[in-house]
Design an enzyme around this catalytic site. Structure first.
Site, PDB file in Angstrom:
ATOM      1  CB  VAL A  80      -2.607  57.531  28.000  1.00  0.00           C
ATOM      2  CG1 VAL A  80      -2.545  58.075  29.412  1.00  0.00           C
ATOM      3  CG2 VAL A  80      -2.764  56.030  28.018  1.00  0.00           C
ATOM      4  CB  ALA A  99       0.975  50.141  35.900  1.00  0.00           C
ATOM      5  CB  SER A 133      -7.129  54.866  39.831  1.00  0.00           C
ATOM      6  OG  SER A 133      -8.500  54.502  39.799  1.00  0.00           O
ATOM      7  N   GLY A 169      -2.365  56.740  22.322  1.00  0.00           N
ATOM      8  CA  GLY A 169      -1.517  55.682  21.797  1.00  0.00           C
ATOM      9  C   GLY A 169      -1.407  54.453  22.653  1.00  0.00           C
ATOM     10  CE  LYS A 187     -12.883  54.242  30.083  1.00  0.00           C
ATOM     11  NZ  LYS A 187     -11.860  55.312  29.943  1.00  0.00           N
ATOM     12  CB  VAL A 209     -10.504  55.686  20.410  1.00  0.00           C
ATOM     13  CG1 VAL A 209      -9.889  57.059  20.614  1.00  0.00           C
ATOM     14  CG2 VAL A 209     -11.549  55.726  19.317  1.00  0.00           C
TER      15      VAL A 209
END
Length: 623
Positions: A446, A360, A404, A448, A407, A453
């Site tokens: 995801v 990750a 992954s 939080g 994007k 954003v």
């Protein structure tokens, strides 16, 4: 003190039995004392009272607290009354054939006894609660509760004992409930009447007491509250309510996650147990948003050991402390290290021999990686992946799962292109040597996560605005971190090698709508907190996609997972990319040119002005 109270309850129950017995005769003979039945009355008392005392003890009537008298206590009273009726029938049969006990007493006695015993307990509870909480009725902030079902009833009972809230009205779209009362509070009408009712009752707070409410209802209610300047709160999920966790303290603000309508994810635990139970599991980037949640989910499946590989010292400490507090039975090894450091990785793999690897660790912030940091994005995302994957193969790991991103599809930015190249390298490594099963899991934003954003909008709203959105038409896919992590585990357990799994992200969300909802949920209007459009940032496109044009998807047996059949990778890809990675530091332009060499679908945008048209990208294909 407890013995004294128990004695008082015992005396009360005996008095209740005596009053029920004598009162039954009094009612039977039209409120006159039946002098001719005096021997029967006294003999009955002599037999019934000891029997009644014994029955009450066996029924457990002296274990309950009167101040909390409830249905279980009523059941105990019913048991005692039933036992008393049996004794009365036996008493009357003993004295047959003489009619010394009027047959009507077989009905009057248990009725009066139930009324006295149950009524006394309820009356005491009402008196005690009035003494303790009656003064709170006029205190607290006035609040309107939306919903008039079971959750609302439980909530109203708890609010009666709280100085924080005072329920002034109920609203429910169920026509059959309108005009009715629930715990003394009137159901005034449908939910659409909320703005007018709030003005009339001078309240600023609303509690949604429908735990099963769909996202559409939550969004509608959020819009009504936003327009009326009301703060919207909610109760826990249905499972918590059924387990008795609903209380005033469990009331919370409605969050943006509640409005996105993501369904609860279920996974096939048998497959995941086979993947993780008793295994040594390595998680790189273990302190990040996704990595930490992966670790938390992995802990549920009894791994033999969890290796936490993380560069950030505090993040590593935080996740290690989480394990110490929540799962002290699991052996955890916090390992500080960088995925670009091959020497450290060799040390970790040679000593601990992980069987399952979740990779990750990555740079994920698109604009930051786009300008002045492109080569570092390549080194971290491409070289880091290659290092971890190579060591997983070399030391016999059973599975390697790459995290992954959407994007990576038709990338217009360096970050997305590096993740796509990392995907391709994993496919190439599996094609060359298939002993370690490689899988890639691709998903969108995801909720939080660090750098997302939503925290940015929250900070801007807290400052009083403005909330900055890059473009009025920009959309993104969203899912919760636990949802994404569970599906990563599911995909890892399903993989046979070389697949790129695509998570069902639901429908894309317009970021400007997200901003509006967050403003409303914070109790403001757009007149108070304005939205400004700042223009797309470097590398950013309007629409994210989950599949490239050259790919097709295959359904799996899990409804939220599909497999992308990616185009084949060239045989010497790994060797060529390794040669490139050994190059000295390269400029952003050189990095983009190098990425285009292997990632054919990568189309970098101009970074002069980053106009919306240049960064728009392709709309996502229908899946």
């Amino acid at each position: 003190m407890n013995l004294y109270k128990t004695l008082l309850v015992f005396v009360f129950d005996l008095l209740a039995a005596a009053l029920a017995w004598c009162g039954g005769f009094w009612l039977r003979f039209n409120f006159e004392w039946p002098a001719g039945f005096a021997p029967t009355i006294w003999l009955g008392l002599a037999l019934l009272l000891p029997a009644h005392a014994f029955i009450c003890y066996v029924a457990g009537l002296y274990r309950g607290l009167w101040i909390f008298a409830s249905l279980p206590d009523l059941k105990r009273v019913l048991k005692a009354v039933a036992g008393a009726l049996i004794v009365l029938v036996a008493f009357s049969l003993i004295y047959q054939p003489q009619p010394v006990v009027p047959r009507s007493l077989l009905v009057l006695y248990p009725m009066l006894l139930l009324l006295a015993m149950a009524g006394g307990r309820v009356a005491y509870r009402m008196w005690k609660e009035h003494r303790m909480f009656g003064a709170l009725a006029a205190q607290g902030k006035p609040v309107i509760v939306v919903g008039a079902g079971r959750a609302a009833a439980m909530l109203l009972r708890d609010i009666e004992k709280s100085p924080d809230w005072r329920v002034v009205a109920l609203l429910d779209d169920n026509v059959g409930k309108r005009g009715r009362d629930l715990s003394g509070v009137r159901v005034h009408g449908a939910i659409g009447a909320l703005p007018d009712l709030a003005r009339e009752l001078k309240t600023r707070h609303v509690i949604l007491a429908i735990p099963s409410a769909r996202a559409e209802l939550r969004r509608r209610l959020a819009d009504l509250c936003g327009e009326a300047g009301l703060q919207l709160l909610t109760v826990p999920v249905l499972e918590d309510i059924l387990s008795g966790k609903l209380s005033v303290n469990s009331i919370r603000r409605v969050e943006i996650e509640d409005l996105l309508g993501r369904e609860t994810v279920s996974i096939e635990t048998g497959n995941v147990i086979s993947l993780l139970s008793g295994k040594i599991v390595l998680v790189t980037g273990a302190g990040g948003s996704i990595g930490a949640e992966l670790c938390r989910q992995i802990a549920h499946f009894a791994p033999a050991r969890v290796l936490l590989y993380e560069l950030n010292e505090y993040a590593l400490y935080s996740i290690e402390q989480w394990f110490a507090h929540h799962h002290p039975e699991i052996e955890v090894r916090p390992l500080a290290g960088d995925v670009k450091d091959a020497v450290r990785l060799q040390e970790v793999f040679s000593v601990w021999r992980p069987q399952v690897v979740f990779h990750a660790a990555a740079y994920k912030h698109v604009p930051l990686m786009e300008v002045d940091n492109a080569w570092q994005a390549v080194r971290n995302n491409v070289l880091g992946t290659l290092n971890v994957a190579r060591h997983a193969q070399a030391y016999g790991a059973e599975r390697f799962v790459l995290i992954s991103t959407d994007k990576a599809v038709n990338p217009t930015n360096v970050m997305g292109a590096t993740k796509r190249l990392a995907e391709m390298l994993c496919q190439a490594l599996y094609a060359v040597q298939g002993t370690t099963v490689f899988a890639t899991v691709r998903f969108g934003n995801v909720l939080g996560s660090a750098g997302s954003v939503i925290p940015k909008f929250q900070e801007q709203i807290a400052r009083g605005g403005p909330v900055t959105v890059t473009h009025p038409e920009i959309t993104r896919y969203f899912m919760s971190i636990p949802e994404a992590s569970l599906l990563v585990l599911q995909a890892g357990s399903m993989s046979r090698g070389g697949e790129v799994f695509v998570l069902d992200m639901g429908d894309p969300v317009k970021i400007v709508d997200l901003a509006r909802n967050m403003i409303r949920l914070s109790g403001y209007s757009e007149g108070q907190i304005r939205i400004e459009f700042s223009g797309l940032r470097p590398g950013e496109k309007l629409y994210e996609e989950l599949l490239v044009d050259a790919e097709q998807t295959l359904a799996t047996h899990h409804p939220k997972l599909r497999v992308a059949r990616a185009r084949p990778v060239v045989a010497d890809l790994v060797m060529e990319v390794e040669s490139w990675l050994r190059s000295p530091s390269q400029s952003d332009a050189q990095v983009r040119a190098g990425l285009q060499r292997w990632v054919a679908e990568y189309q970098p945008v101009s970074h002069g002005t980053a106009s919306p048209a240049a960064c728009e990208g392709r709309k996502p294909a229908v899946r």
